[in-house]
Write an enzyme that holds these catalytic residues in place. Structure first.
Site, PDB file in Angstrom:
ATOM      1  NE  ARG A 249      -2.391   1.144   3.720  1.00 31.26           N
ATOM      2  CZ  ARG A 249      -3.153   1.161   4.812  1.00 31.26           C
ATOM      3  NH1 ARG A 249      -4.466   0.967   4.708  1.00 31.26           N
ATOM      4  NH2 ARG A 249      -2.609   1.342   6.007  1.00 31.26           N
ATOM      5  CB  SER A 250       1.916   3.752  -2.275  1.00 36.81           C
ATOM      6  OG  SER A 250       0.994   3.606  -3.337  1.00 36.81           O
TER       7      SER A 250
ATOM      8  N   GLY B 194      -3.340   3.899  -0.827  1.00 32.48           N
ATOM      9  CA  GLY B 194      -4.589   3.246  -0.442  1.00 32.48           C
ATOM     10  C   GLY B 194      -5.773   3.551  -1.332  1.00 32.48           C
ATOM     11  CG  HIS B 195      -6.249   6.854  -3.593  1.00 31.06           C
ATOM     12  ND1 HIS B 195      -5.251   7.216  -2.720  1.00 31.06           N
ATOM     13  CD2 HIS B 195      -7.143   7.878  -3.573  1.00 31.06           C
ATOM     14  CE1 HIS B 195      -5.529   8.414  -2.217  1.00 31.06           C
ATOM     15  NE2 HIS B 195      -6.658   8.832  -2.717  1.00 31.06           N
TER      16      HIS B 195
ATOM     17  N   GLY C  68       1.174   3.226  -6.617  1.00 25.31           N
ATOM     18  CA  GLY C  68       0.088   2.614  -7.370  1.00 25.31           C
ATOM     19  C   GLY C  68      -0.223   3.358  -8.652  1.00 25.31           C
ATOM     20  CG  HIS C  69      -0.977   7.912 -10.396  1.00 27.17           C
ATOM     21  ND1 HIS C  69      -2.283   7.890 -10.824  1.00 27.17           N
ATOM     22  CD2 HIS C  69      -0.373   8.920 -11.090  1.00 27.17           C
ATOM     23  CE1 HIS C  69      -2.474   8.831 -11.743  1.00 27.17           C
ATOM     24  NE2 HIS C  69      -1.323   9.476 -11.923  1.00 27.17           N
TER      25      HIS C  69
ATOM     26  CE1 TYR D 137      -4.747   3.539 -16.287  1.00 25.03           C
ATOM     27  CE2 TYR D 137      -6.379   5.016 -15.329  1.00 25.03           C
ATOM     28  CZ  TYR D 137      -5.063   4.663 -15.527  1.00 25.03           C
ATOM     29  OH  TYR D 137      -4.058   5.400 -14.951  1.00 25.03           O
TER      30      TYR D 137
ATOM     31  CG  ASN E 153      -3.790   3.246 -12.094  1.00 22.80           C
ATOM     32  OD1 ASN E 153      -3.330   2.211 -11.627  1.00 22.80           O
ATOM     33  ND2 ASN E 153      -3.039   4.313 -12.330  1.00 22.80           N
ATOM     34  CE1 TYR E 154      -9.366   6.170 -12.970  1.00 26.53           C
ATOM     35  CE2 TYR E 154     -10.331   5.939 -15.152  1.00 26.53           C
ATOM     36  CZ  TYR E 154      -9.686   6.709 -14.207  1.00 26.53           C
ATOM     37  OH  TYR E 154      -9.365   8.019 -14.477  1.00 26.53           O
TER      38      TYR E 154
END
Length: 544
Positions: free
Chosen positions: A113-114, A116-117, A186-187, A475, A477-478
């Site tokens: 976890r960086s 948490g998104h 994460g991004h 995508y 990241n979604y």
């Protein structure tokens, strides 16, 4: 006292004793396992008296606050959500090494976890025994303007990165997302795009080096990891391959003056026709201009009724006068006026897109907290314009969602995104896409969850005929577990994982599987949508 009563009394006492014994043994076993893990980890901690600030077990008073500190989606912060065995809040590389190696020794999975998104909570939730490697304390940023580059730790937020760049120079920026509390790790690992995507591509397209700790605890930079692994972590979801704890990025030049703008139209003001025309234009505009569209519910001018609004807004890398010239030549139907525009600097445009006033001091970007909601998201890619009738069907469904807060965000591609080959990185959504759609729904009460999930899935089903096909692209990241998932234990077959894998990565999924099989053959880094290893059949292993 009769014999039956006496027997029941004795039975109850024996039952209480057995329960006490079970709890005591369980507690002792748990404490013993905890002690063994701590003993293992202590080999990697330079200051043993600091362990209480690094490792948090379930019986620690700070455990819950640390767990929830960056757990952003309330769907996964409930009393029934599985909790980690421990949380390791790493302050240095050796803490990550210790967490990986000790988790392996004790049969525990890891979640990384960086910020948490993760939309499905996969960075802090698992149905099997696990530990969280929390990177939020690894947040150093070193900007080198003379080399047009910067090193950023994965636990830093985008807001902290933008602040650090602006502190050093007004001539450079970075093409990443709008949300300032997003964790860099994460991004970047999933691709990452923002208002300069049509000019400079994804955040991952501008990563030039990284440091990863692999399954064996080795620290590898780009040279040591090799180009295949370096390719995989820039858009393939880094958590499948190891723990990426630092990134080197290429800074990009920005002009002294940029223009942000917003023009809102409701259905009654012609939003349907303007958005229909937008589909033919937005991806063809000059790459210095991003013109996106956001669909939402708004108040109608007719006596408190609800209507649908479309906000046409974005960023232009230049002044207002030139922007108006471009828009009047290309998209006169939008009727953009000077009063819709604000000239500003790059860092102030960041404030604008994150919801702050452009007059705020940019130190507000250092705030790592944000309001938390229950939410669900999905994504699509559109290759052919949809009709006005289809748009009207969207309006109908948006208006049916009464209690949640819905947003449908359309981001045009084109520009440099059409010039980068889809095999350049694991992110394949390049040439041929008019725009990307993000569907979002937020709500406030846990008991409403199923209702809002049904609405979201209904909207997604409605859009199926009008978006990309074979596969229906998405995508990373979604994150969306509705697309398919591995088993709860993370192990899966190539065939099962390819159901969701090709939607995120198209044919790049095969190369990701190849890299994964080489760097993590035992599939230690696994979760519900981690890249699988390819399991060769027995006859292959016995070949020759």
């Amino acid at each position: 006292m009769n014999k039956l009563t006496m027997g029941n009394s004795v039975f109850r006492k024996l039952s209480y004793f057995a329960l006490f014994l079970f709890i005591s043994v369980s507690s002792t076993t748990s404490d013993s396992a905890h002690d063994k893990f701590v003993q293992c980890f202590s080999q990697y901690a330079q200051e043993l008296n600091a362990l209480s600030n690094i490792i948090f077990a379930r019986n620690d008073s700070s455990y819950s606050s640390v767990l929830q500190s960056t757990s952003q989606n309330l769907r996964f912060v409930t009393s029934t959500t599985p909790k980690p065995y421990m949380i390791i809040t790493a302050f240095q590389e050796s803490h990550i090494q210790g967490a990986i190696l000790c988790a392996k020794d004790h049969g525990l999975q890891v979640r990384i976890r960086s910020g948490g998104h993760d939309y499905e909570g996969l960075s802090y939730v698992s149905k099997v025994p696990f530990v969280i490697i929390d990177l939020q304390n690894l947040r150093s940023i070193y900007v080198e303007i003379e080399n047009e580059s910067a090193w950023i730790d994965s636990g830093a937020t985008l807001g902290e990165l933008y602040y650090a760049i602006a502190e050093k120079s007004k001539d450079y920026g970075f093409p990443a997302g709008r949300c300032p509390t997003l964790g860099v790790g994460g991004h970047f690992g999933g691709g990452g795009f923002g208002p300069m995507v049509r000019k400079y591509g994804l955040a991952a397209d501008n990563v030039i080096d990284a440091r990863i700790i692999d399954v064996n605890g080795r620290i590898l930079d780009r040279k040591l990891m090799g180009e295949d692994l370096f390719w995989a972590i820039r858009g393939g979801g880094g958590g499948s391959f190891g723990v990426i704890y630092s990134w080197k990025i290429r800074l990009v030049p920005v002009p002294k003056t940029l223009t942000v703008f917003n023009n809102v139209k409701t259905i009654e003001e012609g939003a349907t026709k303007v958005l229909h025309k937008w589909q033919y234009i937005a991806h063809k505009l000059h790459q210095d201009l991003l013109l996106d569209a956001t669909i939402a519910v708004a108040n109608s001018s007719r006596g408190g009724e609800k209507t649908v609004s479309v906000s046409f807004g974005g960023l232009f890398l230049g002044g207002t006068e030139k922007l108006l010239t471009v828009m009047n030549e290309s998209f006169v139907e939008m009727n953009l006026k000077a009063t819709d525009c604000v000239e500003t600097s790059w860092i102030n445009s960041v404030l604008y897109f994150t919801g702050f006033s452009i007059n705020d001091t940019f130190s507000v970007l250092l705030n790592r907290t944000q309001p938390k909601y229950f939410y669900k998201a999905k994504s699509d890619y559109v290759k052919e314009p949809v009709s006005e009738n289809v748009l009207e069907g969207i309006w109908k469904r948006v208006l049916e969602e009464e209690e949640g807060i819905s947003r449908i965000i359309l981001t045009p591609y084109g520009g440099i995104m059409s010039e980068i080959p889809e095999s350049e990185s694991p992110f394949p959504h390049r040439k041929g896409n008019l725009y990307e759609i993000q569907y979002l729904i937020y709500w406030l009460r846990e008991e409403e969850t199923e209702k809002h999930l049904r609405w979201m899935r209904g909207l997604y089903s409605y859009m199926e005929p009008y978006v990309s096909k074979n596969p229906r692209e998405a995508y990373l990241n979604y994150r969306d577990l509705d697309l398919g998932k591995n088993s709860d234990y993370g192990n899966t077959s190539y065939g099962k994982a390819s159901v969701w894998g090709f939607k995120y990565f198209k044919s790049n999924f095969n190369r990701l599987v190849h890299v994964k099989t080489i760097v993590d053959p035992a599939n230690f880094f696994r979760y519900e949508q981690s890249i699988p290893v390819f399991n060769f059949p027995p006859w292959w292993k016995n070949k020759g």
